[in-house]
Every structure is written in structure tokens, then in C-alpha cells.
Design a protein around this motif. Structure first.
Motif, PDB file in Angstrom:
ATOM      1  N   ALA A  36      60.234  51.864  59.562  1.00  0.00           N
ATOM      2  CA  ALA A  36      60.387  52.431  58.219  1.00  0.00           C
ATOM      3  C   ALA A  36      59.881  51.487  57.136  1.00  0.00           C
ATOM      4  O   ALA A  36      60.095  51.736  55.947  1.00  0.00           O
ATOM      5  N   ALA A  37      59.241  50.413  57.534  1.00  0.00           N
ATOM      6  CA  ALA A  37      58.716  49.471  56.539  1.00  0.00           C
ATOM      7  C   ALA A  37      57.609  50.139  55.727  1.00  0.00           C
ATOM      8  O   ALA A  37      56.794  50.876  56.270  1.00  0.00           O
ATOM      9  N   PRO A  38      57.572  49.920  54.418  1.00  0.00           N
ATOM     10  CA  PRO A  38      56.524  50.529  53.591  1.00  0.00           C
ATOM     11  C   PRO A  38      55.143  49.988  53.940  1.00  0.00           C
ATOM     12  O   PRO A  38      54.968  48.793  54.171  1.00  0.00           O
ATOM     13  N   VAL A  39      54.175  50.874  53.990  1.00  0.00           N
ATOM     14  CA  VAL A  39      52.787  50.529  54.286  1.00  0.00           C
ATOM     15  C   VAL A  39      51.943  50.882  53.067  1.00  0.00           C
ATOM     16  O   VAL A  39      52.030  52.007  52.546  1.00  0.00           O
ATOM     17  N   ARG A  40      51.138  49.955  52.609  1.00  0.00           N
ATOM     18  CA  ARG A  40      50.254  50.219  51.480  1.00  0.00           C
ATOM     19  C   ARG A  40      49.022  50.966  51.971  1.00  0.00           C
ATOM     20  O   ARG A  40      48.327  50.508  52.883  1.00  0.00           O
ATOM     21  N   LEU A  41      48.726  52.110  51.366  1.00  0.00           N
ATOM     22  CA  LEU A  41      47.581  52.900  51.778  1.00  0.00           C
ATOM     23  C   LEU A  41      46.271  52.252  51.322  1.00  0.00           C
ATOM     24  O   LEU A  41      46.191  51.682  50.232  1.00  0.00           O
ATOM     25  N   HIS A  42      45.290  52.387  52.158  1.00  0.00           N
ATOM     26  CA  HIS A  42      43.947  51.889  51.835  1.00  0.00           C
ATOM     27  C   HIS A  42      43.383  52.697  50.671  1.00  0.00           C
ATOM     28  O   HIS A  42      43.332  53.934  50.721  1.00  0.00           O
ATOM     29  N   CYS A  43      42.969  52.042  49.614  1.00  0.00           N
ATOM     30  CA  CYS A  43      42.320  52.715  48.489  1.00  0.00           C
ATOM     31  C   CYS A  43      40.848  52.920  48.822  1.00  0.00           C
ATOM     32  O   CYS A  43      40.158  51.956  49.186  1.00  0.00           O
ATOM     33  N   PRO A  44      40.332  54.146  48.714  1.00  0.00           N
ATOM     34  CA  PRO A  44      38.942  54.399  49.117  1.00  0.00           C
ATOM     35  C   PRO A  44      37.900  53.966  48.095  1.00  0.00           C
ATOM     36  O   PRO A  44      36.704  54.107  48.349  1.00  0.00           O
ATOM     37  N   PHE A  45      38.337  53.437  46.957  1.00  0.00           N
ATOM     38  CA  PHE A  45      37.390  53.096  45.896  1.00  0.00           C
ATOM     39  C   PHE A  45      37.180  51.594  45.812  1.00  0.00           C
ATOM     40  O   PHE A  45      38.125  50.817  45.885  1.00  0.00           O
ATOM     41  N   ARG A  46      35.919  51.205  45.647  1.00  0.00           N
ATOM     42  CA  ARG A  46      35.539  49.805  45.639  1.00  0.00           C
ATOM     43  C   ARG A  46      34.737  49.475  44.380  1.00  0.00           C
ATOM     44  O   ARG A  46      34.122  50.343  43.775  1.00  0.00           O
ATOM     45  N   HIS A  47      34.754  48.204  44.021  1.00  0.00           N
ATOM     46  CA  HIS A  47      33.895  47.724  42.946  1.00  0.00           C
ATOM     47  C   HIS A  47      32.475  47.708  43.494  1.00  0.00           C
ATOM     48  O   HIS A  47      32.112  46.845  44.293  1.00  0.00           O
ATOM     49  N   GLY A  48      31.668  48.683  43.085  1.00  0.00           N
ATOM     50  CA  GLY A  48      30.371  48.872  43.698  1.00  0.00           C
ATOM     51  C   GLY A  48      29.446  47.674  43.585  1.00  0.00           C
ATOM     52  O   GLY A  48      28.628  47.431  44.475  1.00  0.00           O
ATOM     53  N   HIS A  49      29.587  46.896  42.509  1.00  0.00           N
ATOM     54  CA  HIS A  49      28.683  45.761  42.310  1.00  0.00           C
ATOM     55  C   HIS A  49      29.057  44.560  43.180  1.00  0.00           C
ATOM     56  O   HIS A  49      28.342  43.562  43.183  1.00  0.00           O
TER      57      HIS A  49
END
Length: 223
Positions: A36-49
Motif C-alpha cells: 500500500a506504499a504510495p507510488v509516484r506516477l511517471h510523468c509523460p512530459f519532458r523538457h524537450g530541449h
């Protein structure tokens, strides 16, 4: 702000901050163990540069997290080794050092592609100077930013002895997995902007993932 996921009592709880008790059953999450430990979801957005030699996608106006409604036009570009984005529109080819700070990024050149690593910038620059990408050749539906990026990908694929990708094949194999994952994240992000939690029955979530099959492809566009 991060999106967290907690798994408990047959449900997935999405939230910004992990609650001490499960919103679904009221159980004490602090004593529920590692499952039940919280998991941080992968953010699909990146700094393109900061994404060298990559295929980038961003909204034509604004950003994904603040402006994109799921129907707005998207714009695509390709980075050189320094994160400068080459993209094509009615004014011709641009070389942008800013403006792509929140993008979907699909890596193109893998670490073992030694020759491409060395010559990518020259290849990209020479390609961008071709007459096909003059401003007057631009056509919104048939000869646009997507045409530019896919033509470069296919140029490199053919040089490596690979078959070119059609627009439909390229979209289905490489773009849809990434954009579908991004759309799912955006739905969570926007729901949690107005509510503390979102509770999804685990069985329902698993069915959605199987139907969407949205795991981005792991192999390179150039392979």
C-alpha cells in the motif's frame, strides 16, 4: 505537483498527497505494508530541449498540463544533439532553443548507433535546407510538421536498410502509445485539480489498461 497511486482493498487510489487512511475502506494505510506504499506516477512530459536526438510532440499553443483539451492541434519537431528543435510550419524550418519545455519525447538515436551519434546534427541541418521545406511548400493537411519529421525518420531508416513507415503505421506503432499514456495522465491530473482523490476499482483499471495497450514501444523509430 506529483500524482501518487496507492493500492489498497481492491482499488487504486490516485491522489496528490498520500492519505493516512484509505478513502475507499477507511483502513490505516500506515500499517498496510509495502503493497500500500504510495507510488509516484511517471510523468509523460519532458523538457524537450534536454532530450537530444529525439522526436518531440507538444500542443501548437500552450502546454499539455495547462491548455491542452484533447482536441487541440499538436506540433512536432526533432532535436539535434544540443536540444535545438527543428520544426516546420508555414514560415519554413525553425530552429528553436525554447518553447518545447513540456513535450512528449520519443528517443530516436540509441547509444549503440555510433555513426548517427556522430553525424546527426549535420544530417538534420542538411535535411532542413532541402527545397521540400521552403515556406511556400507548406500545406496544412498534406505537407506539414508531421511530414517533415516523418520524412527525416524514413530517410534515416532507408539509409540503415529499413523499410519506410507510412503515416498510419508510424502513428499506430509509435505515436498512439505515447499520446494514450499522456491522455491518461492528463485525465488524472485534471481530476485531482478539483478533488483530493480518485478511486478506481482495480479490476476496472486493469481492463482499461488491457484495452488501451498503451505501453510505449521500447525499440527505436530508426530500427
Amino acid at each position: 505537483m506529483a500524482v501518487l497511486r496507492v493500492r489498497h482493498c481492491g482499488a487504486l487510489v490516485y491522489c496528490r498527497r498520500a492519505p493516512p487512511r484509505c478513502p475507499a475502506c477507511g483502513g490505516d494505510l500506515r500499517r498496510a505494508g509495502l503493497t500500500a506504499a504510495p507510488v509516484r506516477l511517471h510523468c509523460p512530459f519532458r523538457h524537450g530541449h534536454s532530450q537530444p536526438r529525439a522526436f518531440l510532440i507538444r500542443p501548437s499553443r500552450g502546454t499539455f498540463l495547462h491548455d491542452y483539451d484533447g482536441h487541440s492541434d499538436l506540433h512536432v519537431g526533432i532535436t539535434n544533439s544540443k536540444g535545438v528543435v527543428y520544426h516546420y510550419d508555414q514560415e519554413g524550418v525553425h530552429r528553436a532553443a525554447s518553447g518545447w519545455e513540456q513535450s512528449i519525447s520519443i528517443p530516436l538515436v540509441q547509444p549503440d548507433m555510433w555513426e548517427l551519434l556522430q553525424h546527426w546534427d549535420n544530417l538534420l541541418e542538411e535535411f532542413s535546407l532541402e527545397e521540400a521545406w521552403l515556406p511556400q511548400r507548406y500545406e496544412e493537411q498534406q505537407h506539414n510538421c508531421f511530414t517533415f519529421a516523418l520524412a527525416l525518420v524514413n530517410r534515416v531508416r532507408c539509409g540503415r536498410g529499413r523499410q519506410p513507415l507510412s503515416k498510419a503505421e508510424f502513428t499506430e506503432r509509435f505515436l498512439l502509445p505515447h499520446t494514450t499514456a499522456a491522455a491518461r495522465y492528463l485525465r488524472l491530473h485534471r481530476h485531482l485539480a478539483h478533488s483530493d482523490v480518485l478511486i478506481v476499482p482495480l479490476q476496472e483499471q486493469e481492463q482499461q489498461e488491457q484495452q488501451q495497450d498503451c505501453e510505449p514501444a521500447k525499440h527505436s523509430l530508426l530500427e
